[in-house]
Design an enzyme around this catalytic site. Structure first.
Site, PDB file in Angstrom:
ATOM      1  N   SER A   1       1.238  -9.773  -0.466  1.00  0.00           N
ATOM      2  CA  SER A   1       0.954  -8.341  -0.395  1.00  0.00           C
ATOM      3  C   SER A   1       1.133  -7.694   0.966  1.00  0.00           C
ATOM      4  O   SER A   1       1.242  -6.468   1.052  1.00  0.00           O
ATOM      5  CB  SER A   1      -0.474  -8.082  -0.882  1.00  0.00           C
ATOM      6  OG  SER A   1      -1.402  -8.807  -0.085  1.00  0.00           O
TER       7      SER A   1
ATOM      8  N   LYS B   1       0.796  -1.225   0.000  1.00  0.00           N
ATOM      9  CA  LYS B   1       0.000   0.000   0.000  1.00  0.00           C
ATOM     10  C   LYS B   1       0.833   1.283   0.000  1.00  0.00           C
ATOM     11  O   LYS B   1       0.364   2.334  -0.431  1.00  0.00           O
ATOM     12  CB  LYS B   1      -0.927   0.011   1.218  1.00  0.00           C
ATOM     13  CG  LYS B   1      -2.030  -1.032   1.208  1.00  0.00           C
ATOM     14  CD  LYS B   1      -3.134  -0.677   0.250  1.00  0.00           C
ATOM     15  CE  LYS B   1      -4.349  -1.575   0.432  1.00  0.00           C
ATOM     16  NZ  LYS B   1      -5.482  -1.184  -0.437  1.00  0.00           N
TER      17      LYS B   1
END
Length: 327
Positions: free
Chosen positions: A308, A56
């Site tokens: 991720s 992110k």
């Protein structure tokens, strides 16, 4: 880029220049165990080793650094399931920009405290991303703060797309990329980068069976609401936004398939990542491993799996993981 227009490959290259020095280029490593199990070369993109523990930061940094000075002075606000909030809080601290992160009660406490530790103001609102978004809208309209969505934002998507550039450079002969899927910002950015250079590459989004908003929206042909429920893949929770402007269209047009994995499959993938790969990865981050192990990806060829995020609350998940492994 033009306001309202979909991001382009040029925007992704521009994002790479913007965030250079603010993020790290994460390794792409071969997985012997997964390659043996799948009968094909499998590589892991270790994006969970990013500075704030998830991919992110790429999108958050690009969006924040693309604001003009007056927007930065007024501050930024965002809704988050945790990882985007942490990334935006980090980027805001580095740039000396005020930040408010709005989250629902479903966000794990370890992610909430990590955001507070970075100096951002945290507001816990309701029991869904939609509830948190209402507070974001109020702060944006009433206080003039810049609203930076966690996925449906052209600069955020372009930032996440820099992962796709790295995949192409490190593994130019890739056939399939498995990417965690929630609101679609990560998958949209990677798909845009990879497909622009290699249209034959297969892009597969992977998400949990429970509360998969993008999967439901794609089936309906438009963004729809889904009920948010607790999951080991908590970072994949939340809706896509009924007024989605970017990520839904890009995922719909560029992604080849979306597959769903169960809670027990996610739990087994968390265990595999730790035991076989010596990697601590949260539930949302291992869904690509879960899909490959479950045989949900037919004829994958040379495969890259994006891991991720690593921001897992082990105390909260321990009992759930143990129970899921028994089913």
């Amino acid at each position: 880029m033009t306001i309202g227009s979909l991001p382009t490959l040029q925007d992704i290259y521009r994002a790479r220049r913007t965030i250079g020095g603010h993020v790290v280029r994460t390794p792409l490593v071969p997985s012997i165990a997964l390659s043996d199990a799948a009968g094909t070369p499998v590589y892991l993109k270790l994006e969970h080793q990013q500075i704030t523990g998830s991919f992110k930061l790429r999108g958050a940094a690009n969006a924040l650094l693309s604001l003009d000075p007056e927007q930065r002075r007024r501050g930024v606000v965002a809704a988050s399931t945790g990882n985007f909030g942490r990334a935006l809080a980090h980027a805001a601290k580095q740039a000396d920009v005020p930040a408010v992160i709005c989250m629902s009660r479903l966000v794990p406490s370890n992610k909430v405290e990590a955001i507070r530790a970075l100096g951002a103001e945290v507001r816990i609102v309701g029991s869904s991303q939609d509830d948190a978004q209402e507070e974001v809208d109020r702060l944006a309209s009433g206080h003039g703060m810049a609203m930076l969505p966690p996925f449906d934002h052209a600069d955020v998507i372009a930032g996440q797309g820099t992962i796709g550039l790295e995949l192409l450079e490190d593994l130019p002969d890739l056939d399939t990329v498995l990417v965690p899927l929630s609101g679609g910002g990560l998958l949209a950015g990677i798909a845009l980068a990879v497909k622009s250079a290699n249209p034959k590459a297969r892009l597969v989004g992977v998400t949990m069976e429970r509360g998969a908003a993008m999967h439901a929206s794609l089936r309906a042909g438009r963004p729809v609401l889904v009920e948010e429920v607790e999951s080991l893949a908590d970072s994949l929770g939340g809706g896509v936004g009924l007024s989605n402007r970017y990520s839904f269209a890009l995922v719909r047009d560029l992604v080849d398939d979306v597959v769903l994995v169960s809670e027990s499959q996610i739990a087994n993938a968390i265990r595999f990542a730790y035991r076989q790969e010596q990697q601590v990865v949260e539930g949302a981050g291992v869904v690509g491993i879960a899909a490959l192990f479950a045989g949900l990806i037919a004829d994958p060829g040379v495969t890259a799996i994006v891991l991720s995020g690593r921001n897992i609350d082990m105390a909260r998940h321990a009992e759930i993981v143990a129970n899921a492994m028994e089913t």
